[in-house]
Design a protein around this motif. Structure first.
Motif, PDB file in Angstrom:
ATOM      1  N   GLY A 137    -116.253-102.645  51.782  1.00 43.45           N
ATOM      2  CA  GLY A 137    -116.458-101.646  50.737  1.00 43.45           C
ATOM      3  C   GLY A 137    -115.525-100.466  50.841  1.00 43.45           C
ATOM      4  N   ALA A 138    -114.439-100.616  51.600  1.00 39.17           N
ATOM      5  CA  ALA A 138    -113.472 -99.529  51.759  1.00 39.17           C
ATOM      6  C   ALA A 138    -112.483 -99.525  50.601  1.00 39.17           C
ATOM      7  CB  ALA A 138    -112.731 -99.683  53.081  1.00 39.17           C
ATOM      8  N   LEU A 139    -111.850 -98.366  50.386  1.00 39.00           N
ATOM      9  CA  LEU A 139    -110.840 -98.258  49.338  1.00 39.00           C
ATOM     10  C   LEU A 139    -109.501 -98.768  49.857  1.00 39.00           C
ATOM     11  CD1 LEU A 139    -111.648 -94.681  47.952  1.00 39.00           C
ATOM     12  CD2 LEU A 139    -112.390 -96.885  47.020  1.00 39.00           C
ATOM     13  N   ILE A 182    -116.105-101.077  42.038  1.00 40.15           N
ATOM     14  CA  ILE A 182    -116.816-100.726  43.256  1.00 40.15           C
ATOM     15  C   ILE A 182    -117.481 -99.371  43.057  1.00 40.15           C
ATOM     16  CG2 ILE A 182    -115.276-102.042  44.766  1.00 40.15           C
ATOM     17  CD1 ILE A 182    -113.854 -99.438  45.445  1.00 40.15           C
ATOM     18  N   THR A 183    -118.492 -99.090  43.862  1.00 40.24           N
ATOM     19  CA  THR A 183    -119.138 -97.786  43.844  1.00 40.24           C
ATOM     20  C   THR A 183    -118.756 -97.042  45.111  1.00 40.24           C
ATOM     21  OG1 THR A 183    -121.001 -98.641  42.561  1.00 40.24           O
ATOM     22  CG2 THR A 183    -121.329 -96.561  43.740  1.00 40.24           C
ATOM     23  N   HIS A 184    -118.278 -95.812  44.924  1.00 40.44           N
ATOM     24  CA  HIS A 184    -117.828 -95.015  46.072  1.00 40.44           C
ATOM     25  C   HIS A 184    -118.185 -93.567  45.814  1.00 40.44           C
ATOM     26  CE1 HIS A 184    -114.904 -92.959  48.744  1.00 40.44           C
ATOM     27  NE2 HIS A 184    -115.111 -94.012  49.524  1.00 40.44           N
ATOM     28  N   ASP A 185    -118.931 -92.955  46.730  1.00 38.21           N
ATOM     29  CA  ASP A 185    -119.362 -91.557  46.587  1.00 38.21           C
ATOM     30  C   ASP A 185    -120.061 -91.307  45.259  1.00 38.21           C
ATOM     31  OD1 ASP A 185    -118.378 -90.965  49.065  1.00 38.21           O
ATOM     32  OD2 ASP A 185    -116.514 -90.064  48.349  1.00 38.21           O
ATOM     33  N   TRP A 193    -108.762 -98.387  43.061  1.00 38.98           N
ATOM     34  CA  TRP A 193    -108.768 -96.944  43.320  1.00 38.98           C
ATOM     35  C   TRP A 193    -108.474 -96.697  44.793  1.00 38.98           C
ATOM     36  CZ3 TRP A 193    -109.740 -93.119  39.648  1.00 38.98           C
ATOM     37  CH2 TRP A 193    -109.844 -91.816  40.139  1.00 38.98           C
ATOM     38  N   GLY A 195    -107.980 -93.860  48.087  1.00 41.43           N
ATOM     39  CA  GLY A 195    -108.337 -92.534  48.563  1.00 41.43           C
ATOM     40  C   GLY A 195    -107.136 -91.693  48.949  1.00 41.43           C
ATOM     41  N   ARG A 270    -109.921 -88.097  40.462  1.00 41.79           N
ATOM     42  CA  ARG A 270    -111.387 -88.217  40.467  1.00 41.79           C
ATOM     43  C   ARG A 270    -112.016 -87.207  39.511  1.00 41.79           C
ATOM     44  NH1 ARG A 270    -115.465 -90.600  44.031  1.00 41.79           N
ATOM     45  NH2 ARG A 270    -113.712 -91.572  45.120  1.00 41.79           N
TER      46      ARG A 270
END
Length: 425
Positions: A137-139, A182-185, A193, A195, A270
């Motif tokens: 699940g990492a960017l 994906i869902t992130h933060d 996407w 980081g 973002r």
């Protein structure tokens, strides 16, 4: 300058550049270049080799010139490992050798075969790491998937080299997975996407929450083009059309319309994604690397691949309007392939060949004049003068400029397939 006169002048300039770059020893100060320069397709010796390869295929230059530059690039061993990509090291040299072997399967066969094995090993390892990253699940980093450093670029090589290869299908499968949201933060993000900042570095102050990159060189434009080009060649995997659609939907969401025509931002932050920031940026230069030319060509290919005529026509219209200026074209300041007039000339020619919009072909004359007029030179000083300004490489130097002019001069697509590294054909 008439079309006929411009085309003839293009031929003279290419010949002068090729003669000026006849052999490595003809370039002053070459020994001072860093070690990576030898095996750089973007900036170094391999880009010059491509120029001589393309001209040798056309019968305009001796093969010895290409061989001398290839030998210079490979001298001392070829750089391999995780830091290599389409534009550097083993894959870059493999791309050049296969460009030389086009139509003559025995040329460099032994060396090319060994390089292919190394490319396969490294690519398989990179794919494993990419899938493991998605599982966590990492960017991603841009260098995982983009054209210059990532798996889209390796896919471009595989598509050019061996379209039937299982490894190409594995790269396409990864790119399909890359497009899954994906869902992130707390935010729903596209799978590409990152980081990091657009240069691939951590920059939490300048890019809090990262960004979504749209460009052909370092963003999602490259994967879109590869997925589309593969489909146009009949190479399809599960989810491919859906992945193309996801990327196109994203580009539709961020498409801008203004006095300068349709354009796309280089990237999305973002804050913009959350609607907390109003995008007041205007269009930048309409370049291959980040601008309208590259993004529009990728979408034109997507329209062709999916029989979406409306998307194809929108992309062609956006490109044609960008080339009229002054809103976008005036931001172009050099002749380079990456972000200058030579790139626009070459992409416009490629796009016009498959276009429903005749205006793309009509713009090539003034783009040719812009390339020829963008540097001060005489016929016999072209190589040294332009090289002093831009370097000798493919993306930003005279080798790339000469390759674009050569294509215009001959009026035929590249025999060697050199422009497949740009994912525009």
């Amino acid at each position: 300058m008439t079309d006929l006169a411009g085309t003839a002048e293009a031929g003279r300039v290419v010949e002068a550049i090729a003669d000026g770059l006849a052999e490595p020893a003809s370039i002053p100060g070459l020994d001072a270049e860093p070690a990576w320069w030898r095996q750089s397709l973007a900036h170094g010796a391999l880009g010059v080799a491509l120029l001589h390869i393309e001209r040798a295929h056309a019968g305009l230059s001796p093969w010895q010139r290409a061989h001398d530059w290839i030998s210079y690039a490979a001298h001392g061993g070829v750089v391999s490992g995780s830091g290599c990509h389409l534009y550097q090291g083993v894959p870059a040299l493999a791309f050049v050798l296969h460009a030389a072997a086009t139509g003559h399967t025995g040329r460099y066969a032994g060396a090319a075969g060994e390089l292919d094995r190394q490319v396969a090993t490294t690519t398989s390892r990179r794919l494993d790491h990419a899938h493991a990253r998605i599982d966590r699940g990492a960017l991603p980093a841009l260098a995982e998937f983009d054209t210059i450093r990532g798996l889209a670029g390796i896919g471009a090589y595989l598509l050019h080299r061996d379209p039937a290869a299982d490894l190409l299908r594995a790269v396409l499968s990864y790119l399909v997975r890359l497009t899954e949201p994906i869902t992130h933060d707390g935010d729903m993000l596209p799978g590409w996407w990152t980081g990091l900042d657009p240069a691939g570095r951590p920059a939490p102050a300048a890019f809090p929450g990262g960004h979504g990159n749209n460009g052909m060189a370092h963003g999602i434009g490259g994967p879109l083009a590869l997925l589309s080009l593969a489909q146009l060649q009949g190479i399809t995997i599960d989810g491919q059309a859906v992945a193309i659609g996801r990327i196109c939907d994203w580009l539709d969401r961020w498409r801008r319309q203004g006095p300068a025509g349709v354009w796309w931002p280089y990237w999305v932050t973002r804050a913009e994604l959350r609607g907390m920031s109003t995008d007041r940026r205007g269009p930048g230069r309409p370049s291959w690397c980040y601008g309208t030319a590259g993004i529009a060509r990728a979408q034109q290919l997507a329209g062709l691949a999916t029989a979406d005529t409306a998307r194809q026509q929108l992309a062609e219209h956006a490109f044609a309007v960008a080339l009229r200026g002054p809103g976008q074209l005036d931001a172009t300041t050099d002749a380079s392939l990456c972000h200058g007039y030579a790139g626009l000339l070459h992409i416009a020619g490629r796009a016009a060949a498959t276009a429903t919009d005749p205006r793309l072909a009509q713009h090539t004359d003034h783009l040719l004049a812009a390339v020829l007029g963008s540097a001060t030179y005489t016929e016999h000083q072209a190589a040294t003068t332009w090289a002093a300004v831009s370097g000798v490489g493919l993306l930003e130097g005279v080798a790339g400029i000469a390759l674009a002019l050569h294509t215009r001069h001959t009026g035929t697509p590249p025999v060697s397939g050199w422009d497949s590294c740009l994912l525009i054909a």
